[in-house]
Structure formats: structure tokens, C-alpha cells
Enzyme design. Structure first.
Site, PDB file in Angstrom:
ATOM      1  N   CYS A   1      31.899  37.812  34.920  1.00 10.27           N
ATOM      2  CA  CYS A   1      32.737  37.827  36.119  1.00 10.27           C
ATOM      3  C   CYS A   1      34.047  37.067  35.900  1.00 10.27           C
ATOM      4  CB  CYS A   1      31.954  37.198  37.272  1.00 10.27           C
ATOM      5  SG  CYS A   1      32.942  36.910  38.762  1.00 10.27           S
TER       6      CYS A   1
ATOM      7  N   TRP B   1      22.889  38.245  42.097  1.00  6.05           N
ATOM      8  CA  TRP B   1      22.900  37.894  40.680  1.00  6.05           C
ATOM      9  C   TRP B   1      21.546  37.253  40.352  1.00  6.05           C
ATOM     10  CZ3 TRP B   1      27.003  38.741  37.305  1.00  6.05           C
ATOM     11  CH2 TRP B   1      28.207  39.163  37.891  1.00  6.05           C
TER      12      TRP B   1
ATOM     13  N   THR C   1      27.835  35.841  45.660  1.00 10.45           N
ATOM     14  CA  THR C   1      28.863  35.868  44.625  1.00 10.45           C
ATOM     15  C   THR C   1      28.767  34.675  43.685  1.00 10.45           C
ATOM     16  OG1 THR C   1      30.437  34.706  46.060  1.00 10.45           O
ATOM     17  CG2 THR C   1      30.457  37.118  46.137  1.00 10.45           C
TER      18      THR C   1
ATOM     19  N   TYR D   1      41.097  45.823  40.795  1.00  3.57           N
ATOM     20  CA  TYR D   1      39.993  46.313  41.621  1.00  3.57           C
ATOM     21  C   TYR D   1      40.479  47.337  42.651  1.00  3.57           C
ATOM     22  CZ  TYR D   1      36.895  42.787  39.668  1.00  3.57           C
ATOM     23  OH  TYR D   1      36.135  42.037  38.801  1.00  3.57           O
TER      24      TYR D   1
END
Length: 341
Positions: free
Chosen positions: A51, A84, A118, A182
Site C-alpha cells: 500500500c 487486511w 485501512t 486512482y
């Protein structure tokens, strides 16, 4: 594991992609104003090498020498729509937090947490509760609030005299580049993609012009601004150029930005945090609405990251009056087969 726990999320949105920027704004500060004082050994940084937003925290932590003060938990490169996961650890459980999913730390503090799970996130180890996932503030606080635990020779990444300019540059880089790739990749309509593409490359051209005559983005040393741009540039050719259709040119075809990125990559604390294999696994396997086959491309080659960049001719001192960080510890070293180093 249920079907919902293994299913991938949906990333492409109708029209223009809009990022949810509402994060947990609790801060860890020297005076503990939010109830979380700076305290070595108390907190665990949970990140993922895949990430770009989490990669910033890995770089700042390395440069400042906070490894012994803030432990590190690493999630694997892929995740499902819920969370995650700690699939790199034995048994798929974080050895410190004793949880299989980062989601567990979020729910421990906020039952029914309604937003995405996140990384990066900082977890309070004694309670197992997430403290913050506000990635932009995390690295600033590493610089300003954790000074008592910085290593000898730690650089000033957010020097007071340059903060206004750093903030201005960071705002544009976030809007047009960090998030801009993105907006291209997750655009759900041609006009949205076209507009995002034009904005991205307009900003990259601006950065090329800015960096033509100066080694770093702000001032003559590495700052927070360079960290934030670097993590996007490192992913540009492996994923953004093809997977996100940011294909006017590769990074390696933009001479100034390519030399700048190689300069940083070859600086201790930057390239040694980059795991190209995990980066590709994440984007090509998680974004199944863009890449339904989950096939991961073999290229591009990595050896060119180590070629001479000649940016020293512009002057500048990477660490100012400080020194480079020591090599990463064995347990935090990126496998050689995953890196150009």
C-alpha cells in the site's frame, strides 16, 4: 471463512472515483491530549508493503529511527472486502496483537465500524484497539511528537521554516498524483477517465519542471513531501501505467522524475522498504473488477532502479545535518527476490 470474507470488494465507481477521506483523527501526542501519550513499546504500527499510503509510514519510521519505539505488524499484500489480514505470520495471526484481521482492532474500539479497514493503522497494544488510521497525520506526528525517541542523526522531515511550502506541495501532489492515479484506474466512465488522465499528467509535468533545477521537492534536503511523492512513483511502472491506464508515458520515460525516483530509491530508508512482488500481487489480485483473471504480469524489470541518476550535480544534502539510517533489521528486510536492491 465465509463467502463474504473471501470475496473481493468493488473498486470501479460509476463516473468519477471519489476517495473517502474520513479517517480516525485521534492522535498520539507528547502531551497525550487525546488520551494516547507518546510511549515507547505501547503502540504497534500495522502496515502493508503493497500500500502506498502505508509505505509512507514505513519510510518515515526508518528515517527517524523509531523501530525500537513503535513495533511493526505487516499484513499480506492481498485482502478481501472485509479486512487486511496477517497471512504473512505463522497461523495467520499477528504475534503481538493476537488477531488474524486488522478489522478486529477497529471493532475493538468502534463496534460496527462503518468505513473501510485501512492501512496504515496504529493500534494500542494493551487494549488491542485501533488509535488512528489518519495516514497523513501519522507521519507528521512521527516527526513532531516522537522526537524524544528519534535516532541520533535523524533528519528533519517537516522543518518549521518550510512547512507552509511542504503543505502546499503535498496538497497538490495528493489531489493530482497520489489520488490521481486512482481516479484514472477506478473511473467508471470515459469522460471521467479522460479528465483524470489529463489532470495526472499535467501534475507530473509540473513536478518534472519543478525538479529540473532542484534535487528535492522543497528545500535542499529530503522532507515529508518527497516521501509522499516517492511511494506513488515507485508503483508507477509496475502497476499504474498498465493496470490503472496511466499510459501516456512510463516513469522510466520521464527523464527528470525517473532520475529523481532513482535518487530516492537508492537512498537508505526508501528503496529498502519497497517490495515490488507484493505491490503487484496487491493491485492485480485484489482489483478483480479491473483484472478479473488475477493474472500478475512478470515485468517490468527492476535492475534499472539501480542505475546512476546524476542528481548529485544539483547539490542538496539528503539528510541535512543528519545521517542515513542503519540497514533494516533482518525481520524487516525485503526479500532480495522482491526488490531491485
Amino acid at each position: 471463512m465465509t463467502d463474504s470474507e473471501t470475496a473481493q470488494g468493488t473498486y470501479v465507481e460509476p463516473g468519477e472515483f471519489k476517495r473517502d477521506t474520513n479517517y480516525i483523527t485521534t492522535r498520539i501526542t507528547a502531551e497525550g491530549r487525546d488520551g494516547y501519550p507518546v510511549e515507547p513499546g505501547r503502540y504497534r504500527l500495522v502496515a502493508a508493503r503493497a500500500c502506498p499510503w502505508a509505505n509512507r509510514t514505513l519510510i518515515a519510521r526508518r528515517l527517524l529511527g523509531l523501530e525500537s519505539a513503535i513495533s511493526l505488524g505487516l499484513c499480506g499484500p492481498t485482502h478481501d472486502q472485509l479486512s487486511w489480514t496477517f497471512d504473512l505470520d505463522p497461523g495467520g495471526v499477528d504475534p503481538v496483537l493476537k488477531i488474524p484481521r486488522l478489522r478486529d482492532a477497529y471493532l475493538a474500539r468502534f463496534p460496527g465500524y462503518p468505513r473501510g479497514i485501512t492501512v496504515p493503522a496504529i493500534v494500542d497494544v494493551p487494549t488491542g484497539q485501533v488509535v488512528t488510521n489518519d495516514y497523513a497525520q501519522i507521519t507528521i506526528d512521527f516527526s513532531l511528537e516522537w522526537t524524544e525517541y528519534h535516532r541520533d542523526g535523524a533528519p528533519e522531515l517537516y522543518p518549521e521554516a518550510l512547512r507552509a511550502e511542504i503543505d502546499e506541495v503535498n496538497a497538490r501532489v495528493f489531489r493530482e498524483v497520489n489520488n490521481g492515479v486512482y481516479r484514472c484506474g477506478f473511473a467508471g466512465a470515459q469522460d471521467a477517465y479522460d479528465a483524470a488522465y489529463d489532470r495526472l499528467f499535467t501534475a507530473l509535468d509540473w513536478l518534472s519542471e519543478r525538479l529540473t533545477g532542484q534535487r528535492y521537492l522543497v528545500g535542499d534536503t529530503i522532507t515529508e513531501a518527497d516521501i509522499r511523492l516517492f511511494t506513488t512513483l515507485a508503483r508507477f511502472d509496475p502497476v499504474y501505467h498498465g493496470h490503472f491506464k496511466c499510459n501516456r508515458s512510463k516513469l522510466s520515460e520521464m527523464p527528470v522524475l525517473w532520475a529523481y525516483a532513482r535518487d530516492l530509491f537508492q537512498t537508505p530508508g526508501f528503496g529498502d522498504t519497497i517490495d515490488f512482488a507484493q505491490i503487484k500481487d496487491h493491485y492485480y489480485k485484489v482489483h478483480t473488477d479491473i483484472n478479473p483473471t488475477r493474472v500478475v504480469p512478470k515485468g517490468p524489470g527492476l535492475s534499472n532502479w539501480l542505475t546512476p541518476h546524476s542528481r548529485e550535480a544539483l547539490g542538496g544534502r539528503p539528510f541535512g545535518d543528519g545521517t542515513p539510517p542503519p540497514p533494516p533489521t533482518p525481520d524487516e528486510t525485503v526479500p532480495a527476490e522482491h526488490s531491485a536492491r
